[in-house]
Design a protein around this motif. Sequence first.
Motif, short mmCIF file in Angstrom:
data_model
loop_
_atom_site.label_atom_id
_atom_site.label_comp_id
_atom_site.label_asym_id
_atom_site.label_seq_id
_atom_site.Cartn_x
_atom_site.Cartn_y
_atom_site.Cartn_z
N ILE A 112 -51.73 -39.69 9.99
CA ILE A 112 -51.41 -38.27 9.83
C ILE A 112 -50.94 -38.10 8.39
CG2 ILE A 112 -50.17 -36.29 10.77
CD1 ILE A 112 -51.85 -37.86 12.82
N THR A 113 -51.51 -37.14 7.68
CA THR A 113 -51.17 -36.96 6.28
C THR A 113 -50.73 -35.52 5.98
OG1 THR A 113 -53.44 -36.36 5.65
CG2 THR A 113 -52.85 -38.70 5.58
N HIS A 114 -49.95 -35.41 4.90
CA HIS A 114 -49.61 -34.09 4.35
C HIS A 114 -50.16 -34.06 2.94
CE1 HIS A 114 -46.70 -31.17 2.35
NE2 HIS A 114 -47.40 -30.45 3.19
N GLU A 115 -50.95 -33.04 2.65
CA GLU A 115 -51.57 -32.92 1.34
C GLU A 115 -51.21 -31.59 0.71
OE1 GLU A 115 -56.07 -32.34 -0.48
OE2 GLU A 115 -55.78 -33.71 1.21
N LYS A 116 -50.78 -31.65 -0.54
CA LYS A 116 -50.52 -30.44 -1.32
C LYS A 116 -51.66 -30.27 -2.32
CE LYS A 116 -45.45 -30.64 -1.13
NZ LYS A 116 -44.21 -30.78 -1.95
N ALA A 117 -52.32 -29.13 -2.26
CA ALA A 117 -53.40 -28.85 -3.21
C ALA A 117 -52.82 -28.19 -4.44
CB ALA A 117 -54.45 -27.94 -2.56
N ALA A 118 -53.32 -28.57 -5.60
CA ALA A 118 -52.87 -27.95 -6.84
C ALA A 118 -53.42 -26.53 -6.94
CB ALA A 118 -53.34 -28.78 -8.03
N ASP B 18 -52.88 -38.87 -8.53
CA ASP B 18 -52.78 -39.44 -9.87
C ASP B 18 -54.06 -39.25 -10.67
OD1 ASP B 18 -50.26 -40.30 -9.16
OD2 ASP B 18 -50.88 -42.36 -8.73
N TRP B 19 -55.20 -39.12 -9.97
CA TRP B 19 -56.47 -39.03 -10.70
C TRP B 19 -57.29 -37.78 -10.39
CZ3 TRP B 19 -60.59 -38.94 -7.36
CH2 TRP B 19 -60.43 -39.55 -6.11
N ASN B 20 -56.92 -37.05 -9.34
CA ASN B 20 -57.64 -35.83 -8.98
C ASN B 20 -56.75 -34.62 -9.25
OD1 ASN B 20 -59.13 -33.75 -7.91
ND2 ASN B 20 -59.48 -34.72 -5.92
N PRO B 21 -57.00 -33.87 -10.32
CA PRO B 21 -56.14 -32.72 -10.66
C PRO B 21 -56.10 -31.64 -9.59
CG PRO B 21 -57.58 -33.30 -12.50
CD PRO B 21 -58.07 -34.06 -11.31
N VAL C 142 -55.56 -32.19 -6.51
CA VAL C 142 -54.62 -32.64 -5.49
C VAL C 142 -53.27 -32.89 -6.14
CG1 VAL C 142 -54.07 -34.45 -3.81
CG2 VAL C 142 -56.44 -33.68 -4.10
N LYS C 143 -52.25 -32.24 -5.62
CA LYS C 143 -50.91 -32.44 -6.17
C LYS C 143 -50.24 -33.66 -5.56
CE LYS C 143 -46.68 -29.86 -7.18
NZ LYS C 143 -45.99 -28.55 -7.04
N GLU C 144 -50.43 -33.84 -4.24
CA GLU C 144 -49.77 -34.96 -3.56
C GLU C 144 -50.45 -35.23 -2.22
OE1 GLU C 144 -45.16 -36.04 -2.77
OE2 GLU C 144 -45.87 -34.27 -1.71
N ARG D 159 -51.62 -24.29 -1.70
CA ARG D 159 -51.95 -24.53 -0.30
C ARG D 159 -51.51 -25.94 0.08
NH1 ARG D 159 -53.39 -19.34 -1.32
NH2 ARG D 159 -54.68 -18.46 0.34
N ASP D 160 -51.18 -26.12 1.35
CA ASP D 160 -50.96 -27.48 1.85
C ASP D 160 -51.63 -27.64 3.20
OD1 ASP D 160 -49.18 -26.09 3.51
OD2 ASP D 160 -47.62 -27.61 3.36
#
Length: 281
Positions: free
Chosen positions: A166-172, A146-149, A151-153, A182-183
């Motif tokens: 354990i996390t899943h991160e989608k990079a913008a 929401d605040w870091n462009p 990072v998508k999710e 990338r994720d």
Amino acid sequence: MLPATSKLCAAISYRHLRNMTGLRRQAAVAISQELGKLAHRGSGPGAWISQVRRRSSLLSSRLEEKLFSEMEMSYIKQGEEALQKSLSILGDQDGWKTETVVGNGDKVLSKVLPDVGKVFRLEVVVDQPLDTVYSELVDNMEQMGDWNPNVKEVKILQKIGKDTVITHEKAAATPGNIVGPRDFVSVRCSKRRGSTCVLAGMSTTHGAMPEQEGFIRAENGPTCMILRPLSGSPSQTKLTWLLSIDLKGWLPKTIINQVLSQTQVDFANHLREHLARTVNC
């Protein structure tokens, strides 16, 4: 005796030990003794980091082996490994070269490690107390997009105990799509003792998140953030971020280095702006 340690020592009382058997009782006794030793010594931030590198895996695993499944224990140990390796890298002051220095004092350093590759080290001061920064980076990590462009999710796939997720991160995608989507799937370990916090992580695999269509599965780690109150100014937080990423794909090293160092600088700015908005509301 330190207040937090006193509570832990008191919790392992004779009444509880009497009801335990075998290895579990031995583990509880050993942990109680170790906590007692630390309490009598006292420990500042630097001493605690040194101690956690030697003891955290031993102390956490003895009882957790009885509380978690084999797979969960594997994730816990991966998080501990990321934490200990990150602290070892940051503890070695030799060989760091300056990548970027910003006018406000933010600084990015780098070095090349034989078994890891190039790692980046961000050093900044955030004008917010440690509890506020910690809460945003740990308790509210799923809101980072929401605040870091960049990072998508961020999505938590699994929580294990109080310290491991354990996390899943989608990079913008980067501007101009220089680096495509990338994720990452990561195990994250958070440790907080007194006035020092360490948030560590590394890539892992998880059955709930196979590789996604349209994304290149990148790898990160060991990586960590260390948070401490700024010396002489407890309303400010010193943040050190060790970043190690393999973006995969065919990318020139010059582009990778530029993107990663700029990502760290951007993160610090976005974090400051976000905290200034939310805290002052």
